[in-house]
Write a protein that holds these residues in place. Structure first.
Motif, mmCIF file in Angstrom:
data_model
loop_
_atom_site.group_PDB
_atom_site.id
_atom_site.type_symbol
_atom_site.label_atom_id
_atom_site.label_comp_id
_atom_site.label_asym_id
_atom_site.label_seq_id
_atom_site.Cartn_x
_atom_site.Cartn_y
_atom_site.Cartn_z
ATOM 1 N N ASP A 262 0.452 -10.658 -10.076
ATOM 2 C CA ASP A 262 -1.006 -10.542 -10.054
ATOM 3 C C ASP A 262 -1.535 -10.562 -8.625
ATOM 4 O OD1 ASP A 262 -1.739 -10.615 -12.948
ATOM 5 O OD2 ASP A 262 -0.781 -12.580 -12.862
ATOM 6 N N ALA A 263 -0.875 -11.352 -7.780
ATOM 7 C CA ALA A 263 -1.338 -11.495 -6.402
ATOM 8 C C ALA A 263 -1.080 -10.241 -5.577
ATOM 9 C CB ALA A 263 -0.655 -12.693 -5.741
ATOM 10 N N LEU A 264 0.095 -9.656 -5.708
ATOM 11 C CA LEU A 264 0.504 -8.603 -4.778
ATOM 12 C C LEU A 264 0.452 -7.190 -5.342
ATOM 13 C CD1 LEU A 264 3.548 -10.324 -3.002
ATOM 14 C CD2 LEU A 264 1.090 -10.624 -2.619
ATOM 15 N N LYS A 265 0.297 -7.071 -6.654
ATOM 16 C CA LYS A 265 0.248 -5.744 -7.270
ATOM 17 C C LYS A 265 -1.144 -5.471 -7.849
ATOM 18 C CE LYS A 265 4.761 -4.984 -6.817
ATOM 19 N NZ LYS A 265 5.289 -3.915 -5.942
ATOM 20 N N TYR A 270 -6.550 -7.945 -8.457
ATOM 21 C CA TYR A 270 -6.886 -6.995 -7.387
ATOM 22 C C TYR A 270 -6.724 -5.569 -7.918
ATOM 23 C CZ TYR A 270 -6.726 -10.904 -4.093
ATOM 24 O OH TYR A 270 -6.968 -12.089 -3.440
ATOM 25 N N ASP A 271 -7.552 -4.655 -7.417
ATOM 26 C CA ASP A 271 -7.504 -3.284 -7.945
ATOM 27 C C ASP A 271 -6.529 -2.380 -7.202
ATOM 28 O OD1 ASP A 271 -8.842 -2.851 -5.585
ATOM 29 O OD2 ASP A 271 -10.743 -2.246 -6.494
ATOM 30 N N CYS A 272 -5.768 -2.936 -6.247
ATOM 31 C CA CYS A 272 -4.758 -2.141 -5.545
ATOM 32 C C CYS A 272 -3.627 -3.064 -5.105
ATOM 33 C CB CYS A 272 -5.362 -1.435 -4.325
ATOM 34 S SG CYS A 272 -5.971 -2.569 -3.053
ATOM 35 N N ASP A 273 -2.497 -2.473 -4.737
ATOM 36 C CA ASP A 273 -1.401 -3.276 -4.201
ATOM 37 C C ASP A 273 -1.816 -3.910 -2.871
ATOM 38 O OD1 ASP A 273 0.054 -2.464 -6.369
ATOM 39 O OD2 ASP A 273 1.439 -1.179 -5.256
ATOM 40 N N VAL A 274 -1.143 -4.977 -2.497
ATOM 41 C CA VAL A 274 -1.498 -5.678 -1.263
ATOM 42 C C VAL A 274 -1.364 -4.744 -0.057
ATOM 43 C CG1 VAL A 274 0.854 -6.589 -0.936
ATOM 44 C CG2 VAL A 274 -1.096 -7.788 0.080
ATOM 45 N N PRO A 275 -2.365 -4.733 0.845
ATOM 46 C CA PRO A 275 -2.268 -3.872 2.031
ATOM 47 C C PRO A 275 -1.144 -4.333 2.954
ATOM 48 C CG PRO A 275 -4.521 -4.712 1.709
ATOM 49 C CD PRO A 275 -3.638 -5.470 0.791
ATOM 50 N N ASN A 276 -0.611 -3.410 3.721
ATOM 51 C CA ASN A 276 0.388 -3.762 4.725
ATOM 52 C C ASN A 276 -0.250 -4.594 5.827
ATOM 53 O OD1 ASN A 276 2.480 -2.328 3.470
ATOM 54 N ND2 ASN A 276 1.887 -0.421 4.476
ATOM 55 N N SER A 277 0.517 -5.527 6.382
ATOM 56 C CA SER A 277 0.021 -6.355 7.483
ATOM 57 C C SER A 277 1.208 -6.957 8.216
ATOM 58 C CB SER A 277 -0.893 -7.465 6.963
ATOM 59 O OG SER A 277 -0.168 -8.383 6.159
ATOM 60 N N GLU A 278 0.913 -7.582 9.338
ATOM 61 C CA GLU A 278 1.990 -8.188 10.112
ATOM 62 C C GLU A 278 2.471 -9.469 9.437
ATOM 63 O OE1 GLU A 278 0.795 -9.511 13.989
ATOM 64 O OE2 GLU A 278 -1.174 -10.148 13.299
ATOM 65 N N THR A 354 13.827 -9.449 1.707
ATOM 66 C CA THR A 354 14.269 -10.682 2.379
ATOM 67 C C THR A 354 13.477 -10.857 3.675
ATOM 68 O OG1 THR A 354 16.446 -10.486 1.383
ATOM 69 C CG2 THR A 354 16.239 -11.959 3.275
ATOM 70 N N ARG A 355 12.292 -11.422 3.512
ATOM 71 C CA ARG A 355 11.388 -11.677 4.631
ATOM 72 C C ARG A 355 10.343 -12.700 4.198
ATOM 73 N NH1 ARG A 355 6.721 -9.580 3.089
ATOM 74 N NH2 ARG A 355 6.639 -7.675 1.798
ATOM 75 N N PRO A 356 9.702 -13.366 5.167
ATOM 76 C CA PRO A 356 8.592 -14.255 4.805
ATOM 77 C C PRO A 356 7.402 -13.435 4.297
ATOM 78 C CG PRO A 356 9.397 -14.703 7.041
ATOM 79 C CD PRO A 356 10.007 -13.408 6.604
ATOM 80 N N LEU A 357 6.515 -14.076 3.589
ATOM 81 C CA LEU A 357 5.296 -13.410 3.150
ATOM 82 C C LEU A 357 4.466 -13.000 4.365
ATOM 83 C CD1 LEU A 357 4.292 -15.877 0.296
ATOM 84 C CD2 LEU A 357 5.243 -13.586 -0.001
ATOM 85 N N THR A 358 3.791 -11.873 4.271
ATOM 86 C CA THR A 358 2.928 -11.409 5.356
ATOM 87 C C THR A 358 1.580 -12.124 5.315
ATOM 88 O OG1 THR A 358 1.902 -9.651 4.047
ATOM 89 C CG2 THR A 358 3.968 -9.113 5.200
#
Length: 420
Positions: A262-265, A270-278, A354-358
């Protein structure tokens, strides 16, 4: 899966028990789940859970009715320890207008100014701010003062005796502004801090200031449309001269528990997938080890040789250390976010990658809108988000505050009419 069935993870969250407890209940016959024929997963039917009070609150929620609560007039709010604005944003959504927000951290202040140029953000040490110009001018005072010990001298502590703590500054602001209602949030640990003496002192001071404290309550964010296992203690005080004209009800839970999906998709939250970020990165060897942790797993799911390598001396110590080498699961809420997703003690690894959350993933788990930007270096952004009150939790509590103010407004007007 049918909405009538719940997984073991969901039931553990709803009933506030561990999965181990549910497995034990399965073995001793207390609560026996059905088995999914395809994968032997434990599944619980809704009817099985209706015997538990926590589940009853979920299934019989007034959430949709409470969404219709609107302010009967513009109510004014003053916020202390405002951080990146999670609490203020939720209160704004509920219908409160901020007249002043105080925060010490410069990066958080810049975040508030960038997103809300019209907010009156006062940067600096709270002890240097005089709030008396807002006396009888605000309806609500809010803030999350840090949990600190008092210097006990074997006597009942009054307002002046708490001087030097940030609670004293919060109480001073209450005294100087005289709001109808105040809302303070804190860590759950405040309940038992110093064997309960800290909270007892806080209650005594609140009483001396002329406020009646609603019985403090720990609210679990997962029940308020927040995809995160986060708990916060809330204190609500109502001015004693208004008590006879008021009532306060804690918010009802949402009808289901939100997950990482629900959080990231794109979906209900949310009405869109999570935006890219650092985001932060793992060192090479750490990434190689974490790549072997399954979704929803942690260090104990690694081969023994990698457990020893990763945990080092901690391998021989007691305790589960379930936050270490932890990979989140799409089908469960996130664990409580910390000030850094890559700390060894509190890993928050993406469910698949395999990475931390952005930064933006962090923000979504705290239910910030995607257009809420965070200022400062990436470490400061993570810190601001990790320390925030989840926006949707604040929104739910804000509706309860609005309802109380509406009742006070209505009953006060009726009483004046009777006396006229």
């Amino acid at each position: 899966m049918s909405p009538e069935f719940y997984t073991i993870s969901q039931v553990a969250d709803i009933l506030s028990v561990s999965k181990e407890t549910l497995r034990r209940w399965d073995n001793n016959g207390t609560l026996i789940p059905e088995r999914d024929d395809g994968n032997n997963y434990r599944l619980y039917h809704k009817s099985q859970l209706e015997q538990f009070e926590q589940a009853q609150l979920l299934f019989q929620s007034n959430w949709n009715d409470e969404l219709n609560i609107k302010a009967s007039r513009p109510y004014k709010m003053l916020e202390l320890f405002a951080g990146a604005g999670g609490l203020a944003l939720g209160m704004e959504k509920a219908g409160l207008e901020s007249v002043l927000l105080n925060e010490l951290d410069k990066h958080a202040c810049n975040t508030l100014r960038e997103n809300r140029p019209d907010w009156n953000v006062v940067e600096g040490d709270i002890s240097n701010i005089d709030f008396s110009e807002y006396h009888n001018e605000i309806d609500v005072l809010t803030g999350g003062f840090p949990c600190q010990a008092f210097s006990y001298a074997g006597k009942k502590l009054g307002f002046e005796d708490t001087r030097g703590t940030l609670f004293f500054e919060f109480a001073r602001a209450v005294k100087e502004t005289n709001p109808k209602v105040f809302l303070a949030e804190n860590v759950r640990g405040l309940l038992n801090h110093e064997d309960g003496r800290t909270l007892e002192t806080i209650c005594d001071v609140i009483d001396d200031l002329g406020y009646k404290l609603v019985n403090p309550r720990v609210l679990k964010a997962i029940f308020y449309q927040v995809p995160q296992k986060r708990e916060r203690l809330f204190l609500v005080g109502i001015r004693k001269d208004l008590i006879s004209n008021s009532e306060f009800d804690w918010p009802s839970p949402y009808h289901r528990i939100m997950t990482m999906k629900d959080a990231l998709k794109a979906g209900e939250l949310y009405d869109c997938d999570v935006p890219n970020s650092e985001g932060q990165k793992y060192p090479k060897r750490k990434a190689e080890i974490l790549a072997k942790v399954p979704q929803g797993g942690y260090w104990r799911d690694l081969p023994d040789d990698l457990q020893r390598e990763y945990m080092m001396k901690s391998y021989f110590l007691g305790g589960g250390k379930t936050g270490m080498a932890r990979r989140l699961s799409w089908d469960e809420p996130s664990l409580t976010l910390t000030c850094s997703p890559a700390q060894k003690q509190t890993e928050r690894c993406h469910p698949e990658e395999t990475r931390p959350l952005t930064v933006r993933e962090y923000a979504r788990i705290q239910t910030f809108p995607d257009n809420w930007k965070f200022s400062g270096p990436i470490s400061a952004q993570y810190k601001q988000i990790g320390n925030a009150v989840p926006v949707n939790l604040a929104f739910a509590v804000g509706r309860s505050i609005i309802k109380t103010l509406n009742i006070i407004e209505k009953n006060t007007a009726m009483n004046k009419k009777k006396c006229a």
